[in-house]
Design an enzyme around this catalytic site. Structure first.
Site, mmCIF file in Angstrom:
data_model
loop_
_atom_site.group_PDB
_atom_site.id
_atom_site.type_symbol
_atom_site.label_atom_id
_atom_site.label_comp_id
_atom_site.label_asym_id
_atom_site.label_seq_id
_atom_site.Cartn_x
_atom_site.Cartn_y
_atom_site.Cartn_z
ATOM 1 N N ASP A 1 -45.245 -3.162 118.838
ATOM 2 C CA ASP A 1 -45.538 -2.745 120.215
ATOM 3 C C ASP A 1 -45.932 -3.900 121.119
ATOM 4 O OD1 ASP A 1 -48.989 -2.036 120.624
ATOM 5 O OD2 ASP A 1 -48.097 -3.190 119.009
ATOM 6 N N ASP B 1 -45.638 -3.781 112.475
ATOM 7 C CA ASP B 1 -46.862 -4.407 112.964
ATOM 8 C C ASP B 1 -48.025 -3.467 112.641
ATOM 9 O OD1 ASP B 1 -48.544 -6.135 114.450
ATOM 10 O OD2 ASP B 1 -48.329 -4.863 116.208
ATOM 11 N N LYS B 2 -49.254 -3.958 112.725
ATOM 12 C CA LYS B 2 -50.410 -3.105 112.461
ATOM 13 C C LYS B 2 -51.050 -2.616 113.751
ATOM 14 C CE LYS B 2 -54.490 -4.804 111.653
ATOM 15 N NZ LYS B 2 -55.340 -4.120 112.661
ATOM 16 N N ARG C 1 -52.295 -12.729 109.171
ATOM 17 C CA ARG C 1 -52.322 -14.022 109.868
ATOM 18 C C ARG C 1 -50.914 -14.583 110.060
ATOM 19 N NH1 ARG C 1 -56.576 -14.548 112.916
ATOM 20 N NH2 ARG C 1 -58.558 -14.409 111.852
#
Length: 1114
Positions: free
Chosen positions: A852, A445-446, A826
């Site tokens: 997270d 994830d970013k 997205r």
């Protein structure tokens, strides 16, 4: 928390707010006729799309070829398919899912619900009290190893097949099952406790008697729930929410209340009206909602349509305001749960490999038994003898294999949690630590994982001069000086004395402005051109009536916070505050700025053009109250702004420089408008908004008429702060051969910027941004364009990805897997999980997902190894993961050190335990063949149990402390990790080597004992068994690469146990013979012959053909 709460802010409002929202485009065009694309060739060569058709490979739409299904297919695995289909069919019949339907929900009246809806409780357990024992037994006996031992143990109840004592077979099996059940029970209890804590969270429920506290699990469809975050916001009838735990987006989203309920005088009146909500059936899409609000007790009835703007999904957080909502969906029907995959039992690749090897051993065992029966001549009851031989050689597949591996896994988990270099790490799934050493794909994830999502203003560039973090005080002094000049001038009668610098851009010859005036204009533009709202913490308590709340507001600077749909905008406004120009108030029609001297500048907002991913810019037209000047401000990405602003020679170069530093750039420009120009624009803009056909195009065309020859004011650079040591960690993982994919719900521009700044994409690599595609033809052309690129990272949006996977799944995955890095922006939570599954199916490599947020749970559960980071906004990902860490940088040590050690140790442990079984089976085979192929056991009773337990268990298990390279070396040379992914530590090659070693040593031990014994059979048993124990201890010493003091203790402890037990083994040994010199020299000679050649081979191999890690160690 219950899902879909149409919002109803407590504060009353008389102002009706109008919102303009672009209609959401469908994901792909359904009108697309795929028939004419069925045979369209997708370019498979490296040449251009214009090549002749001979360069293409025709790819018709995927067609499933029907295989010939016969007896061969059934025996070679078809039976699994048949059994699986039957089980699935039975499961479907037993628990048919209730069909989801649209619903009518009456406000505050759960009892009026026509159907029974699921309980609003979180449940993460795999079993319940009834399914626990059957479920655990199924999970154990679906493995060939355990099923085999169950059959062998059951065979000992038949007198004709009985070989030894029952406890020699049932005791180890019972121990394995008991240990497994205890471990599973502990995991289930912990999961239950975590769920209970979540389900016991208290929420405020509005009833006829007032507010009451209810548990989360007791919330029902139709309840009125109060959710509050006491921050004063200037918008009434609305609130802001955060959705980062649902879709990964950290911007605050504005939610609007049902307008007709806003006119009620008090909260209790919600129960006096007759109203209901008609809502669509539960579905996956988190970006849409369709419903109607109807009030029946008025004449005429009031009908109001509901959309996504009126909802608050579960797993979102109210960021400002207090809302009352009616519960529409609960439990399993909430959007967050529908987008979460069910927890599955994960099985490590090493376990699957060992399972295959045990099948090979079983085949060898059956072949050996058949050979011995054949040598007997198939005389007498040969079938019974065959089965007795199978049971006799059952130690060739040792049941202690599972015991040792399970205990080893627990030990690795304990070592990981006790590692001081990665504090706070928790192992939640103790069955797959070896997976950490076999990973090829890391999907991350970013937001919150790679970044902290905390923006910092880094650079302001004016063309001729640039200001960084160390020179911001100069800007502040220029701003103070600018407004000091204004206040020192005599104020006109019609102004308040707050006029800024006199306008220099009048219709005369253009004069070069001073640096001070340019800085002033740039800062003023940044302070005005945004969608930020200042909010103030409230000190009032909500007791149903909140009219007095405003009176208790604290409007001081210390109490002010900012809300916006983008953290970039908030940081820009914070920066203007730090240099002296503060946004103090904003509503729908105006905003106020405060100067360094404390004066208030008021501006009327005439028009706002919001940011969209298509336009990549936002604009605002304001009228200054004191002067009446109308100014059009605009900011946006350099790719679109470069053609809008006046000619300049520095913008492109400076944007490139900032992008290389990983900064997010925005170009700021302005245009002064006369009253006539603005009136003309407003008329055309209003007409365009009223048009029925092509409204969006006409509106865009009118706005673009203003966006010409704008004055370039400045270029800003904002940094999204990365988590600690993200860059070196990503570089470490890349050098280890791990391919990293970033899956984020954020915007394409943001994701691309972070990919560059975090060095996910290295500086010398190109980035291919996959153009938006909506049908098969567009996807086809774009894939061909992408195929021409070499060694470039791919950036693709979730919608385009869905279209590509719909038509060209195999081709897309093949191309994407060749990229050094992939960024998917997205992405919905379900899409993240689908990407993980795709990689597993198409590459057969091990995948790891790390995140997270609640939107990462599906991805984490779908991956072979899921890692959760304890984030600021909850622990959903951490609780659902197999491993929980506190910082992203810890993943480097977790994989390079603990992953390596766990895999290497388990591979060595598994093969050595199999060697321990094969060597004694070889001795049994030699013994039976010498004594006329009799199916009589060589060692009986306690000797067999002791051999697998107290005599060899401690040294063999001490292999879990072995390590081939030191942790510092594994982190310094991550390239060593690449060898692990090839699976060379445990393969059929290494297995065959151990088989040869076992056959050689077993033959030497048995034939040596038979040659050297003199008179009694007991002497053969004593000599061979003692030599066997010594050989095993020496073989453990041979395998160890790094000695630990516990290993030495284990060796001597086992030897001491064996020597001490000789006094009690009168039944098996002749004690008078054991204490003689002949016994000692015979045992020593046999042991030396069995072990010395292996020590010599190891020395020569280390000398002339050392492995990569041994070179580093030396």
């Amino acid at each position: 928390m219950a899902d879909s709460i149409p919002l109803n802010p407590v504060r009353k409002t008389s102002r009706r707010i109008t919102y303009y929202n672009a209609a959401r485009l469908s994901r792909y065009s359904l009108e697309d006729d795929p028939s004419n694309l069925d045979e369209m060739p997708l370019m498979m060569s490296e040449e251009g799309f214009e090549n002749d058709e001979s360069d293409y490979q025709t790819l018709p739409r995927a067609r499933v070829t029907q295989r010939q299904r016969g007896l061969g297919w059934f025996l070679l695995g078809g039976w699994k398919v048949v059994c699986g289909s039957c089980c699935d069919c039975l499961a479907h019949i037993c628990r048919r899912k209730k069909e989801l339907k649209a619903r009518t929900v009456w406000l505050g009246c759960p009892e009026k619900c026509e159907e029974k809806y699921p309980k609003n409780a979180i449940k993460n357990q795999k079993y319940n009290i009834f399914t626990f024992v059957p479920g655990v037994l199924y999970q154990q006996f679906k493995f060939f190893l355990n099923l085999y031992f169950l059959v062998v143990a059951c065979s000992q109840f038949l007198p004709s097949l009985k070989i030894g004592y029952l406890y020699t077979y049932w005791a180890p099996l019972a121990f394995v099952l008991a240990a497994t059940m205890v471990r599973e029970a502990v995991d289930e209890v912990r999961s239950y406790q975590r769920d209970k804590e979540m389900n016991s969270q208290l929420y405020s429920k509005l009833t006829v008697r007032g507010k009451v506290q209810v548990k989360s699990s007791d919330i029902q469809v139709g309840d009125l729930i109060i959710v509050e975050k006491l921050i004063f916001c200037i918008f009434s009838g609305s609130c802001f929410i955060r959705t980062d735990q649902l879709d990964g987006e950290t911007d605050w989203k504005l939610k609007v209340a049902v307008s007709c309920t806003q006119r009620l005088p008090a909260l209790g009146d919600l129960f006096s009206i007759s109203a209901y909500v008609y809502a669509q059936k539960p579905q996956l899409d988190i970006h849409s909602f369709e419903g109607n609000f109807t009030r029946e007790d008025t004449d005429p009835q009031i009908h109001e349509s509901l959309s996504i703007e009126n909802t608050l999904w579960a797993s979102t957080v109210v960021a400002s305001g207090t809302v009352i909502g009616v519960v529409i969906y609960t439990g399993k029907e909430t959007r967050s749960v529908l987008n979460t995959s069910c927890a599955k039992n994960k099985v490590g690749l090493l376990d699957l490999e060992l399972n295959r090897l045990t099948k090979a051993l079983f085949l060898a065992q059956v072949v050996l038994s058949v050979v011995l029966v054949a040598l007997q001549g198939f005389v007498g009851p040969w079938f019974r003898n065959l089965f007795r031989f199978v049971v006799l050689f059952s130690y060739i597949i040792p049941i202690s294999l599972r015991v040792n591996l399970d205990m080893g896994k627990s030990a690795y988990g304990w070592m990981i949690m006790k590692d001081e270099n990665i504090p706070g790490t928790v192992v939640r799934t103790s069955t797959i630590p070896e997976e950490l050493g076999r990973l090829v794909y890391l999907l991350t994830d970013k937001t919150g994982t790679l970044t902290q999502n905390e923006m910092v203003f880094k650079r302001l560039h004016l063309g001729t001069v640039s200001y960084g973090t160390d020179t911001m005080d100069e800007i502040q002094s220029h701003i103070i000086q600018s407004y000091a000049l204004v206040t020192s001038q005599p104020s006109n009668a019609n102004t308040s004395g707050s006029t800024p610098l006199p306008k220099t851009q009048t219709s005369g010859p253009k004069v070069r402005k001073s640096v001070s005036s340019r800085i002033h204009e740039a800062v003023k533009a940044i302070a005005l051109c945004h969608n930020v709202t200042p909010v103030y913490e409230s000190h009032a308590s909500v007791n149903g009536e909140t009219e007095s709340a405003e009176a208790d507001q604290d409007f001081s600077d210390d109490n002010r916070t900012y809300q916006a749909s983008s953290p970039d905008e908030v940081e820009l406004v914070r920066w203007t505050e730090s240099v002296g120009l503060t946004l103090v108030n904003r509503d729908l029609n105006s905003l106020q700025l405060k100067t360094p001297s404390g004066q208030i500048l008021s501006f009327y907002i005439l028009q706002i053009f919001p940011f969209t991913s298509e336009s990549k810019r936002m604009g605002i037209i304001v009228r200054e109250e004191s002067t009446g000047d109308i100014t059009f401000y605009m900011k946006g990405a350099d790719v679109v702004m470069s053609s809008i602003v006046q000619y300049n020679d520095w913008l492109e170069e400076e944007c490139g420089n900032m992008a290389r530093e990983g900064l997010r750039t925005l170009v700021v420009a302005k245009k002064s408008l006369s009253e006539e120009q603005y009136q003309d624009f407003e008329n055309r803009y209003s007409q365009a908004k009223l048009s029925i056909h092509d409204r969006a195009l006409k509106v865009a065309a009118v706005v673009e008429s203003l966006e010409r020859e704008m004055e370039l004011l400045c270029l800003t650079g904002v940094e999204d702060q990365l988590q600690a040591d993200v860059r070196p960690t990503l570089e470490l993982l890349r050098n280890a051969g791990i391919k990293i994919w970033m899956l984020t719900g954020d915007k394409l521009e943001t994701a691309t910027c972070i990919a560059k700044s975090s060095h996910l994409v290295s500086r010398n690599q190109d980035i291919h941004v996959f153009k938006p595609v909506s049908n098969r033809g567009e996807a086809h052309l774009e894939l061909n364009a992408f195929r021409r690129k070499h060694d470039c990272a791919l950036v693709i949006s979730g919608d385009s990805l869905e279209v590509c996977l719909r038509y060209y799944e195999h081709e897309f995955v093949e191309l994407a897997c060749q990229c050094p890095a992939v960024v998917c922006c997205r992405c919905s939570p379900t899409q993240k999980a689908q990407i993980v599954t795709l990689l597993q199916q198409h590459t057969a490599n091990r995948t790891c997902a790390i995140g997270d947020g609640g939107n990462d749970v599906s991805m984490i559960q779908a991956a072979d190894c899921g890692i959760g980071i304890e984030g600021k906004e909850g622990k959903q990902a951490s609780l659902a993961a197999d491993f929980s860490i506190t910082q992203f940088k810890h993943i480097g040590r977790l994989l390079m050190v603990h992953g390596r050690n766990s895999y290497k140790r388990s591979a060595a442990l598994g093969q050595f335990v199999m060697h321990r079984g094969m060597i004694i089976s070889t001795m049994q085979a030699v013994f039976s063949s010498v004594f006329y192929f009799a199916s009589v056991p060589l060692y009986q009773g306690f000797l067999m149990v002791g051999y697998a337990t107290i005599y060899t268990m401690f040294p063999v298990f001490s292999l879990v402390l072995d390590q081939d390279v030191k942790p510092e070396m594994a982190l310094l040379y991550p390239e060593l990790y690449k060898d692990l992914t090839k699976g060379r530590s445990l393969s059929f090659k290494t297995f065959l080597i151990w088989v040869l070693i076992s056959v050689y040593q077993g033959g030497i031990l048995m034939y040596g004992a038979l040659l050297l014994f003199e008179s009694e059979f007991l002497h053969v048993v004593a000599i061979s068994f003692t030599a066997l124990i010594l050989t095993e201890l020496l073989m453990v010493a041979l395998m160890i690469r790094t000695w630990h003091w516990l290993m030495v203790v284990a060796e001597f402890l086992s030897l001491g146990c064996y020597l001490a037990s000789l006094a009690f083994l009168n039944e098996y040994f002749d004690l008078s013979f054991i204490i003689t010199w002949p016994f000692l020299w015979k045992v020593s000679a046999i042991t030396l012959v069995s072990c010395l050649p292996l020590y010599i081979i190891k020395y020569l191999r280390r000398k002339f053909s050392p492995s990569s890690y041994s070179k580093l160690s030396s």
